[in-house]
Design a protein around this motif. Structure first.
Motif, PDB file in Angstrom:
ATOM      1  N   PHE A 118     -26.135 -53.536 102.206  1.00 22.17           N
ATOM      2  CA  PHE A 118     -26.079 -54.427 103.363  1.00 22.17           C
ATOM      3  C   PHE A 118     -27.281 -55.359 103.370  1.00 22.17           C
ATOM      4  O   PHE A 118     -28.266 -55.145 102.651  1.00 22.17           O
ATOM      5  N   ALA A 119     -27.182 -56.411 104.164  1.00 18.70           N
ATOM      6  CA  ALA A 119     -28.269 -57.368 104.300  1.00 18.70           C
ATOM      7  C   ALA A 119     -29.016 -57.122 105.597  1.00 18.70           C
ATOM      8  O   ALA A 119     -28.411 -56.838 106.635  1.00 18.70           O
ATOM      9  N   CYS A 120     -30.333 -57.245 105.528  1.00 20.61           N
ATOM     10  CA  CYS A 120     -31.186 -57.132 106.704  1.00 20.61           C
ATOM     11  C   CYS A 120     -31.872 -58.481 106.923  1.00 20.61           C
ATOM     12  O   CYS A 120     -32.622 -58.949 106.054  1.00 20.61           O
ATOM     13  N   LEU A 121     -31.603 -59.116 108.063  1.00 18.91           N
ATOM     14  CA  LEU A 121     -32.209 -60.391 108.414  1.00 18.91           C
ATOM     15  C   LEU A 121     -33.235 -60.155 109.522  1.00 18.91           C
ATOM     16  O   LEU A 121     -32.968 -59.415 110.477  1.00 18.91           O
ATOM     17  N   TYR A 122     -34.388 -60.806 109.389  1.00 18.34           N
ATOM     18  CA  TYR A 122     -35.463 -60.622 110.352  1.00 18.34           C
ATOM     19  C   TYR A 122     -35.855 -61.986 110.926  1.00 18.34           C
ATOM     20  O   TYR A 122     -36.744 -62.654 110.421  1.00 18.34           O
ATOM     21  N   PRO A 123     -35.209 -62.453 112.006  1.00 17.53           N
ATOM     22  CA  PRO A 123     -35.574 -63.731 112.633  1.00 17.53           C
ATOM     23  C   PRO A 123     -36.806 -63.586 113.529  1.00 17.53           C
ATOM     24  O   PRO A 123     -36.968 -62.585 114.220  1.00 17.53           O
ATOM     25  N   ASP A 124     -37.650 -64.615 113.509  1.00 18.52           N
ATOM     26  CA  ASP A 124     -38.873 -64.623 114.305  1.00 18.52           C
ATOM     27  C   ASP A 124     -39.152 -66.067 114.729  1.00 18.52           C
ATOM     28  O   ASP A 124     -39.001 -66.997 113.925  1.00 18.52           O
ATOM     29  N   ILE A 125     -39.550 -66.271 115.974  1.00 16.16           N
ATOM     30  CA  ILE A 125     -39.788 -67.616 116.495  1.00 16.16           C
ATOM     31  C   ILE A 125     -41.196 -68.067 116.130  1.00 16.16           C
ATOM     32  O   ILE A 125     -42.176 -67.350 116.384  1.00 16.16           O
ATOM     33  N   ASP A 126     -41.303 -69.249 115.544  1.00 13.58           N
ATOM     34  CA  ASP A 126     -42.598 -69.824 115.170  1.00 13.58           C
ATOM     35  C   ASP A 126     -43.194 -70.589 116.353  1.00 13.58           C
ATOM     36  O   ASP A 126     -42.458 -71.225 117.123  1.00 13.58           O
ATOM     37  N   ALA A 127     -44.516 -70.561 116.466  1.00 12.56           N
ATOM     38  CA  ALA A 127     -45.260 -71.302 117.498  1.00 12.56           C
ATOM     39  C   ALA A 127     -44.853 -70.880 118.909  1.00 12.56           C
ATOM     40  O   ALA A 127     -45.009 -71.657 119.855  1.00 12.56           O
ATOM     41  N   PHE A 128     -44.365 -69.669 119.044  1.00  9.06           N
ATOM     42  CA  PHE A 128     -43.914 -69.230 120.363  1.00  9.06           C
ATOM     43  C   PHE A 128     -45.075 -69.037 121.332  1.00  9.06           C
ATOM     44  O   PHE A 128     -44.963 -69.356 122.517  1.00  9.06           O
ATOM     45  N   LYS A 129     -46.199 -68.524 120.856  1.00 12.89           N
ATOM     46  CA  LYS A 129     -47.333 -68.277 121.754  1.00 12.89           C
ATOM     47  C   LYS A 129     -47.805 -69.576 122.407  1.00 12.89           C
ATOM     48  O   LYS A 129     -48.120 -69.597 123.606  1.00 12.89           O
ATOM     49  N   SER A 130     -47.864 -70.651 121.639  1.00 13.74           N
ATOM     50  CA  SER A 130     -48.301 -71.936 122.204  1.00 13.74           C
ATOM     51  C   SER A 130     -47.335 -72.404 123.286  1.00 13.74           C
ATOM     52  O   SER A 130     -47.764 -72.905 124.337  1.00 13.74           O
ATOM     53  N   TYR A 131     -46.050 -72.238 123.021  1.00 13.32           N
ATOM     54  CA  TYR A 131     -45.051 -72.616 124.035  1.00 13.32           C
ATOM     55  C   TYR A 131     -45.218 -71.760 125.287  1.00 13.32           C
ATOM     56  O   TYR A 131     -45.220 -72.267 126.410  1.00 13.32           O
ATOM     57  N   ASN A 132     -45.372 -70.470 125.091  1.00 11.43           N
ATOM     58  CA  ASN A 132     -45.484 -69.538 126.217  1.00 11.43           C
ATOM     59  C   ASN A 132     -46.741 -69.828 127.051  1.00 11.43           C
ATOM     60  O   ASN A 132     -46.715 -69.801 128.278  1.00 11.43           O
ATOM     61  N   ASP A 133     -47.857 -70.114 126.362  1.00 10.82           N
ATOM     62  CA  ASP A 133     -49.105 -70.431 127.059  1.00 10.82           C
ATOM     63  C   ASP A 133     -48.986 -71.741 127.831  1.00 10.82           C
ATOM     64  O   ASP A 133     -49.540 -71.882 128.927  1.00 10.82           O
ATOM     65  N   VAL A 143     -41.220 -75.326 118.722  1.00 10.07           N
ATOM     66  CA  VAL A 143     -40.891 -74.010 118.176  1.00 10.07           C
ATOM     67  C   VAL A 143     -39.755 -74.116 117.163  1.00 10.07           C
ATOM     68  O   VAL A 143     -38.882 -74.983 117.265  1.00 10.07           O
ATOM     69  N   SER A 144     -39.785 -73.221 116.206  1.00  7.03           N
ATOM     70  CA  SER A 144     -38.740 -73.146 115.180  1.00  7.03           C
ATOM     71  C   SER A 144     -38.474 -71.662 114.924  1.00  7.03           C
ATOM     72  O   SER A 144     -39.085 -70.797 115.552  1.00  7.03           O
ATOM     73  N   GLY A 201     -41.225 -75.802 110.020  1.00  6.18           N
ATOM     74  CA  GLY A 201     -39.870 -75.941 110.542  1.00  6.18           C
ATOM     75  C   GLY A 201     -39.060 -74.668 110.443  1.00  6.18           C
ATOM     76  O   GLY A 201     -39.531 -73.620 109.997  1.00  6.18           O
ATOM     77  N   SER A 202     -37.802 -74.747 110.871  1.00  8.32           N
ATOM     78  CA  SER A 202     -36.901 -73.604 110.796  1.00  8.32           C
ATOM     79  C   SER A 202     -36.405 -73.439 109.367  1.00  8.32           C
ATOM     80  O   SER A 202     -35.992 -74.412 108.728  1.00  8.32           O
ATOM     81  N   LYS A 203     -36.444 -72.221 108.905  1.00  7.07           N
ATOM     82  CA  LYS A 203     -36.044 -71.986 107.531  1.00  7.07           C
ATOM     83  C   LYS A 203     -35.749 -70.498 107.337  1.00  7.07           C
ATOM     84  O   LYS A 203     -36.103 -69.652 108.164  1.00  7.07           O
ATOM     85  N   TRP A 204     -35.085 -70.162 106.245  1.00  7.34           N
ATOM     86  CA  TRP A 204     -34.844 -68.767 105.907  1.00  7.34           C
ATOM     87  C   TRP A 204     -35.153 -68.558 104.434  1.00  7.34           C
ATOM     88  O   TRP A 204     -35.049 -69.487 103.627  1.00  7.34           O
ATOM     89  N   VAL A 205     -35.587 -67.352 104.107  1.00  7.22           N
ATOM     90  CA  VAL A 205     -35.948 -67.026 102.727  1.00  7.22           C
ATOM     91  C   VAL A 205     -35.232 -65.740 102.341  1.00  7.22           C
ATOM     92  O   VAL A 205     -35.298 -64.737 103.066  1.00  7.22           O
ATOM     93  N   LEU A 206     -34.543 -65.780 101.208  1.00  4.43           N
ATOM     94  CA  LEU A 206     -33.873 -64.594 100.665  1.00  4.43           C
ATOM     95  C   LEU A 206     -34.777 -63.959  99.621  1.00  4.43           C
ATOM     96  O   LEU A 206     -35.269 -64.639  98.708  1.00  4.43           O
ATOM     97  N   ASP A 207     -35.019 -62.683  99.750  1.00  2.00           N
ATOM     98  CA  ASP A 207     -35.850 -61.949  98.804  1.00  2.00           C
ATOM     99  C   ASP A 207     -35.096 -61.805  97.487  1.00  2.00           C
ATOM    100  O   ASP A 207     -34.148 -61.026  97.384  1.00  2.00           O
ATOM    101  N   ARG A 208     -35.533 -62.554  96.500  1.00  2.00           N
ATOM    102  CA  ARG A 208     -34.878 -62.504  95.183  1.00  2.00           C
ATOM    103  C   ARG A 208     -35.697 -61.710  94.167  1.00  2.00           C
ATOM    104  O   ARG A 208     -35.333 -61.644  92.991  1.00  2.00           O
ATOM    105  N   ARG A 209     -36.802 -61.149  94.619  1.00  2.00           N
ATOM    106  CA  ARG A 209     -37.613 -60.361  93.709  1.00  2.00           C
ATOM    107  C   ARG A 209     -36.907 -59.050  93.380  1.00  2.00           C
ATOM    108  O   ARG A 209     -36.183 -58.506  94.203  1.00  2.00           O
ATOM    109  N   ARG A 210     -37.167 -58.576  92.202  1.00  2.00           N
ATOM    110  CA  ARG A 210     -36.605 -57.278  91.831  1.00  2.00           C
ATOM    111  C   ARG A 210     -37.360 -56.196  92.594  1.00  2.00           C
ATOM    112  O   ARG A 210     -38.577 -56.063  92.455  1.00  2.00           O
ATOM    113  N   PRO A 211     -36.641 -55.408  93.416  1.00  2.00           N
ATOM    114  CA  PRO A 211     -37.348 -54.376  94.170  1.00  2.00           C
ATOM    115  C   PRO A 211     -37.799 -53.236  93.276  1.00  2.00           C
ATOM    116  O   PRO A 211     -37.260 -53.028  92.190  1.00  2.00           O
TER     117      PRO A 211
END
Length: 332
Positions: free
Chosen positions: A173-188, A281-282, A317-327
């Motif tokens: 299965f795939a595990c995706l981990y989304p996280d908001i960038d620059a959120f602290k600045s927006y929140n402050d 934010v992204s 910016g908003s982006k996603w990265v797939l881990d292509r390294r050999r585990p």
């Protein structure tokens, strides 16, 4: 064997609710359906009734009720089978379920509570008790199911449990981990209430994208703060990540005041007096494919996903990265 239902008492509570909670009632006995509907509507609930067990799962997906009242014996299907269907669907798995049945032995109650039911009411029932049990189950469902209070999504314990279950069964299965960038600045800058709106927007986008690209293997949870986890089919991972990032970028400008939106950044003052400009934010998403036998624990998989997410966050910016390294042979 004839079934008897105690007549409704005039003392059934009619307490008005600030929001009409929705109860999905599933029973193949028309008399029971009519009685339960009348009791619950008098108590302030909105009822959706289904007389065919095979239609129960679809009704739950369509109505998204606050709670389900489910008969155990439904002709050629059973409440146990429906419970499994509902719990295996990410769209309905968190809805509390109360069984309603003539089978009142202690053994039956224990078995069904251990199987995932939230409570158990026997027929004939007392209207006041039925209403009280439904309300009690709903009031405790957030804490007992470890739901995130802001988004209503699965929290940390449920996320780790589901990851561990899939690893133990050696699913790919795939595990995706989304996280908001620059959120602290927006929140402050805007305050925590508007910061919560950003988090809830991402939660809504994630659930909408998963529903529009439905798979029985979808799972979504809110780790806390601005971090989320998605589990899904490897073949859908990149499509889901692409759609989430695109929709998030489309939605974010509306959450800024016009001057900040026009500038494309927020200006703030650091402790040393310097002026700092932070971009809008992204969202960054790290994707790891969990191959059977590669990870010894949910914590190991989460650590790998966080590492990949960190790579994504180093890019603008908003982006996603797939881990292509050999585990490694065994990642623990």
């Amino acid at each position: 064997m004839a079934r008897t239902i105690e007549p409704e008492k005039e003392t059934t509570p009619r307490v008005p609710l600030t929001r009409r909670e929705v109860v999905l009632v599933v029973d193949d006995d028309e008399q029971v359906l009519r009685l339960v509907k009348r009791v619950l509507e008098r108590a302030g609930f909105e009822c959706v009734v289904v007389g065919d067990g095979h239609a129960a799962h679809n009704a739950a997906v369509e109505a998204r009720p606050d709670i389900i009242l489910l008969d155990l014996m439904l002709g050629d299907t059973t409440g146990d089978q429906i419970l499994i269907e509902i719990r295996n669907d990410f769209r309905t798995r968190l809805i509390p379920i109360v069984f309603l049945t003539v089978r009142g032995s202690l053994k039956d109650k224990v078995e069904h509570l251990l199987a995932g039911a939230d409570d158990y009411v026997t027929k004939p029932f007392i209207p006041e008790e039925l209403v009280a049990r439904l309300r009690a189950v709903m009031s405790r469902s957030t804490t007992t199911r470890d739901l995130n209070p802001l988004t209503g999504m699965s929290g940390n314990s449920d996320i780790l449990r589901e990851m561990g279950r899939r690893l133990a069964s050696e699913e790919r299965f795939a595990c995706l981990y989304p996280d908001i960038d620059a959120f602290k600045s927006y929140n402050d800058h805007y305050g925590f209430l508007r910061g919560d709106d950003v988090i809830k927007t991402l939660a809504t986008i994630i659930l909408e994208v998963l529903e529009e690209n439905y798979s029985s293997r979808h799972f979504a949870g809110h780790v806390g703060g601005d971090d989320f986890v998605i589990l899904t089919d490897p073949d859908l991972a990149e499509k889901i990540a692409s759609e989430v990032t695109k929709r998030f970028d489309d939605a974010m400008p509306a959450l800024y005041d016009p001057p900040d939106r026009d500038h494309g950044w927020i200006e703030s003052e650091e402790r040393n007096g310097n002026r700092l400009r932070t971009p809008l934010v992204s969202v960054s998403i790290g994707i790891v494919i969990a191959e059977p036998g590669r990870y010894t624990s949910a914590a190991a998989l989460a650590s790998r996903a966080a590492e990949v997410k960190g790579v994504a966050k180093r890019m603008p910016g908003s982006k996603w990265v797939l881990d292509r390294r050999r585990p490694p042979e065994r990642f623990s």
